[in-house]
Every structure is written in C-alpha cells, then in structure tokens.
Motif scaffolding. Structure first.
Motif, short mmCIF file in Angstrom:
data_model
loop_
_atom_site.label_atom_id
_atom_site.label_comp_id
_atom_site.label_asym_id
_atom_site.label_seq_id
_atom_site.Cartn_x
_atom_site.Cartn_y
_atom_site.Cartn_z
N MET A 1 37.98 68.36 28.83
CA MET A 1 37.49 67.38 27.94
C MET A 1 37.60 66.12 28.81
O MET A 1 38.39 65.71 29.46
CB MET A 1 38.23 67.04 26.52
N ASN A 2 36.42 65.26 28.67
CA ASN A 2 36.21 63.66 29.60
C ASN A 2 37.36 62.80 28.89
O ASN A 2 37.40 62.80 27.73
CB ASN A 2 34.89 63.10 29.31
N LYS A 3 38.07 62.29 29.86
CA LYS A 3 39.01 61.23 29.47
C LYS A 3 38.44 59.88 29.42
O LYS A 3 37.42 59.72 30.35
CB LYS A 3 40.13 61.26 30.36
N SER A 4 38.67 58.98 28.42
CA SER A 4 37.89 57.67 28.73
C SER A 4 38.72 56.67 27.96
O SER A 4 39.68 56.96 27.28
CB SER A 4 36.68 57.72 27.95
N LEU A 5 38.24 55.35 28.25
CA LEU A 5 39.27 54.32 28.22
C LEU A 5 38.38 52.95 28.00
O LEU A 5 37.25 52.66 29.16
CB LEU A 5 40.21 53.98 29.40
N THR A 6 38.43 52.42 27.04
CA THR A 6 37.69 51.04 26.91
C THR A 6 38.37 49.70 27.07
O THR A 6 39.58 49.73 26.74
CB THR A 6 37.24 51.05 25.39
N LEU A 7 37.99 49.12 27.89
CA LEU A 7 38.54 47.50 28.33
C LEU A 7 37.83 46.54 28.16
O LEU A 7 36.38 46.72 28.44
CB LEU A 7 39.29 47.70 29.57
N ARG A 8 38.29 45.31 28.18
CA ARG A 8 37.67 44.01 28.18
C ARG A 8 36.89 44.18 29.64
O ARG A 8 37.24 44.72 30.50
CB ARG A 8 38.46 43.02 28.21
N ARG A 9 35.63 43.70 29.66
CA ARG A 9 34.95 43.68 30.93
C ARG A 9 35.54 43.08 32.06
O ARG A 9 36.46 41.91 31.85
CB ARG A 9 33.49 42.89 30.90
N PRO A 10 35.75 43.56 33.04
CA PRO A 10 36.72 43.16 34.10
C PRO A 10 36.16 41.97 34.95
O PRO A 10 34.97 41.78 34.77
CB PRO A 10 36.77 44.53 34.94
N ASP A 11 36.97 41.31 35.66
CA ASP A 11 36.43 40.07 36.52
C ASP A 11 37.00 40.52 37.91
O ASP A 11 38.07 41.17 37.93
CB ASP A 11 37.15 38.77 35.92
N ASP A 12 36.32 39.74 38.77
CA ASP A 12 36.82 39.95 40.28
C ASP A 12 37.09 38.52 40.55
O ASP A 12 36.29 37.77 40.78
CB ASP A 12 35.74 40.56 41.12
N TRP A 13 38.45 38.32 40.90
CA TRP A 13 38.72 37.01 41.22
C TRP A 13 38.97 36.65 42.69
O TRP A 13 39.45 35.62 43.20
CB TRP A 13 40.28 36.56 40.72
N HIS A 14 38.14 37.59 43.67
CA HIS A 14 38.08 37.26 44.94
C HIS A 14 37.17 38.19 45.46
O HIS A 14 36.98 39.39 45.69
CB HIS A 14 39.13 37.30 45.69
N LEU A 15 35.92 37.68 45.70
CA LEU A 15 34.56 38.15 46.10
C LEU A 15 33.82 37.48 47.18
O LEU A 15 33.63 36.15 47.14
CB LEU A 15 33.82 38.52 45.04
N HIS A 16 33.30 38.34 48.25
CA HIS A 16 32.45 37.73 49.32
C HIS A 16 31.04 38.24 48.90
O HIS A 16 30.87 39.35 48.98
CB HIS A 16 32.89 38.22 50.51
N GLY B 1 32.41 40.56 34.83
CA GLY B 1 32.23 39.52 34.04
C GLY B 1 31.98 38.28 34.57
O GLY B 1 31.02 37.54 34.53
N ARG B 2 32.96 37.88 35.60
CA ARG B 2 33.04 36.67 36.20
C ARG B 2 33.57 36.99 37.65
O ARG B 2 34.30 38.04 37.88
CB ARG B 2 33.98 35.63 35.79
N ALA B 3 33.16 36.28 38.66
CA ALA B 3 33.67 36.41 40.01
C ALA B 3 33.97 35.09 40.87
O ALA B 3 33.33 34.18 40.69
CB ALA B 3 32.96 37.38 40.80
N ILE B 4 35.18 35.07 41.30
CA ILE B 4 35.45 33.85 42.13
C ILE B 4 34.68 34.14 43.42
O ILE B 4 34.97 35.03 44.18
CB ILE B 4 36.97 33.75 42.16
N ILE B 5 33.83 33.19 43.90
CA ILE B 5 33.00 33.38 44.94
C ILE B 5 33.57 32.69 46.25
O ILE B 5 33.72 31.46 46.07
CB ILE B 5 31.50 33.04 44.72
N MET B 6 33.91 33.40 47.18
CA MET B 6 34.54 32.79 48.54
C MET B 6 33.28 32.12 49.32
O MET B 6 32.15 32.46 48.99
CB MET B 6 34.95 34.10 49.45
N PRO B 7 34.18 30.85 49.55
CA PRO B 7 32.95 29.74 50.26
C PRO B 7 32.73 30.17 51.96
O PRO B 7 32.23 29.17 52.55
CB PRO B 7 33.57 28.73 49.96
N ASN B 8 33.13 31.34 52.35
CA ASN B 8 33.26 31.09 53.99
C ASN B 8 31.86 31.75 54.41
O ASN B 8 31.70 32.74 55.44
CB ASN B 8 34.38 32.08 54.35
#
Ligand code: NCD
Ligand code: ZN
Length: 350
Positions: free
Chosen positions: A1-16, A34-41
């Motif tokens: 049987m497929n396992k499944s898990l529901t969670l609040r939409r994830p965020d990425d707190w460090h993304l290029h 949901g949201r991502a902290i966008i790196m400024p480099n």
C-alpha cells in the motif's frame, strides 16, 4: 500500500535562482514551495532595495502562472551598504533578510565583507530594526583547512560579531558540522538564532566527493564533511520544533562551469528535494518531524505564519521515474543532484 503524509506547504529558506536563461530554467523547479529566501549573489550582487525589487519582478516573470512560490528577497551586505536603505527595504516588506558573505568564501562573494568592523553600524541598525542576518559561516583564510572553516568561523567571527551586536538575529546558513549544530542550539533561545540545513548535506559526506573518483556534482560550499557531521545534521533536521529548518541551497551551475579544472561549487537539488527529504526522514523513522523542518520552524524564526495550504507526499511502490537527471538552461545543461538511491516519493498539492 502507498504510504502518504500531508503537511503544510514547505518553504525553502536558502535558494539560488540566478538570472537570465538560468533563472527561467530553474525557477519552475522551486515553484511548488510556498516561500523561498532568495540569495543575492548575482553578478553584480543585489545590494540595494531597488535592485531587490527589480530582481523579484524577474523571478515572478520566470515562474509558471499561478505558482505558489513567493520570493522573499535579501540584500547582499557589503562594506558600503547604507543602513538607511536596508532598513527602509525591510520596513517596506521588500526584503526579509540580509546576507553576509565573507569576501571570497564562495561563488560570487568577491564583494563580501573583509573587515567586520566596517559593517558594525549596519549590523547594529539591523538589530534595532529586527532584520535577520543570514550568514555564510566559513572563514576564508588560506591557512585554515577547508574542512575546518566552519568551526573556525564560529569562534573567530560569528560569536564575536553576535556578542558585539546584542539583539542581532542570525541564521547560520547551510550548517555542515556538529559544531554548527551545537552553536545554533546553544544560542537559539528567544529566536536569537536559527540554522538552515540543506538536503544534500543530509545525504552525502565527503567520501561522496572524493572516494573512488572525483565527483564534481557533489562539490558545494561549505563542503560536505566527515560522516559524524552528516549524522549530527540528520539528528538536528529531524529533531522537531526548534531552530533548524530547510534551506536547500539549491545552487545550479552549468555542467561546463562545473566540469573544468577549477569547477564551481554548488549542488542543484530543487527538482527532487522534497522526494529526497521524505525518503531520508522515512529511513530514520522520523516522517512525523518532516513538517517541522520544511514548513513550521522556518516561518516561526522569520515571524511569519506557516503556509495555509498543504501538500501530500506519497510513497509509491516503484521508483518515480519523472525526476530529471539534467535540465537545459539556454544552450547548456545543468545536472540535478543524484542522491545515489532511487526516489519513491512524490509531492502533490493537497
Ligand atoms: C553557492 C552558489 O553557487 O551560489 N554555492 C554553493 O556551493 N553553495 C553559494 C553558496 O551558498 O555558498
Ligand atoms: Zn547558497
């Protein structure tokens, strides 16, 4: 049987997300966060509020219509950053944080900080205004062994800077050592510190880069350390409510930039990050802590509500074959991080 898990939409707190053709190619792969902290480099880096606004517009244009992702912008701290511009950009909701790169520590960090005394007034203004500082925690001194640069940074830079600037809220980014885990834990009271952990540092240790042949696609900064550190990161990531949260540090480079005598640092994990995370949390019997790591601890640190909508992670009986191994950006290819095991999990909007 497929396992499944529901969670609040994830965020990425460090993304290029980069810019131009690369931005257009990679942004869709982070669009379901949901949201991502966008790196400024970028080259040149994002140093003013106006530049952050223009970059945010380019990101929005690169996202598919209706994508959930909301980019949270950052400014790149230099020795000439104007405190007033930075504080105004934060007050306007334009930026969520400021990024500190020690000069020369990593990709496109040449404009970073050499003399920390020069940025003390800006850091004091940030503490006063409640602007978090995201720190690339590695010293750059040539005489410090690359595997020791994070631990040495804590003693020589991070702890002195924090002591000199009471009230400054700091995220130690992409921690790779048990020392980083311990320092964040010891200083996390009252939201004073957070620590992001990448997907790839939960999966690889330094052998993945160096044993049995050199594998440049596993080379990133901070470089993966020995196994005991990977285990400390896994324990921290899976420890539930607290100061540790996901920052993928998904850092795409073209294969031609990675595969050369002096190749670029960065692992591109955006396309398969949630599948890998579900699998490693499941492996350790900690699926029930995945939501804290990807969706709750980060917003709590940044003083934001968790995302209102949810996603469902499903474990299929057979490996999911739809994750790309490479993507195309302009005329070039970008290799996706290979965790070294088949992926059974898939994320869907709930
Ligand atoms: C990042 C990049 O390529 O911009 N590289 C990396 O290895 N992580 C920069 C960084 O976050 O250090
Ligand atoms: Zn990064």
């Amino acid at each position: 049987m497929n396992k499944s898990l529901t969670l609040r939409r994830p965020d990425d707190w460090h993304l290029h997300l980069r810019d131009g053709a690369m931005l257009n190619a990679v942004a869709p792969h982070s669009a379901d966060f949901g949201r991502a902290i966008i790196m400024p480099n970028l080259v040149p880096p994002v140093v003013t509020g106006d530049q952050a606004r223009a970059y945010r517009d380019r990101i929005m244009a690169a996202l598919p219509d209706g994508a959930p992702l909301r980019p949270l912008m950052t400014l790149y701290l230099t020795e000439t950053t104007e405190a007033a511009d930075l504080v105004a950009a934060h007050a306007d909701g334009l930026i969520a944080a400021v990024k500190l790169y020690p000069a020369g520590a990593t990709t496109n960090s040449a404009s970073g900080v050499k003399d920390f005394d020069k940025v003390r007034p800006v850091l004091a203004a940030m503490a006063e205004a409640g602007v978090p500082l995201c720190v690339h925690g590695e010293v750059t001194d040539a005489e410090v062994d690359i595997f020791d640069r994070e631990a040495v940074f804590i003693d020589r830079v991070l702890d002195p800077v924090r002591r000199a600037t009471p009230g400054l809220r700091v995220v130690m980014e992409h921690i790779t050592t048990e020392d980083g885990v311990a320092y964040v834990r010891q200083n996390a009271a009252d939201g004073a510190m957070g620590g992001t952990i990448t997907t790839h540092h939960l999966v690889i240790n330094r052998n993945a880069i160096l044993a049995g042949g050199f594998r440049p696609h596993y080379y990133c900064l901070p470089v993966a350390k020995r196994e005991k550190h990977r285990l400390a990161l896994r324990e921290a990531a899976m420890s539930g409510p607290g100061p540790f949260f996901l920052g993928t540090d998904s850092a795409p480079h073209t294969d031609s930039a990675k595969l050369q005598p002096c190749g670029c640092a960065g692992c591109f994990t955006a396309p398969n990050t949630m599948a890998i995370l579900a699998q490693v949390f499941d492996e350790d019997g900690k699926l029930d802590q995945l939501e804290a790591f990807t969706s709750l601890n980060g917003p709590a640190f940044y003083g934001l509500a968790p995302n209102e909508d949810s996603v469902t992670m499903t474990r299929h009986d057979a490996p999911v074959e739809t994750y790309p191994t490479t993507i195309v950006a302009g005329d070039e290819t970008v290799t996706v991080f290979d965790p070294g095991f088949p992926l059974y999990w898939q994320m869907e909007s709930a």
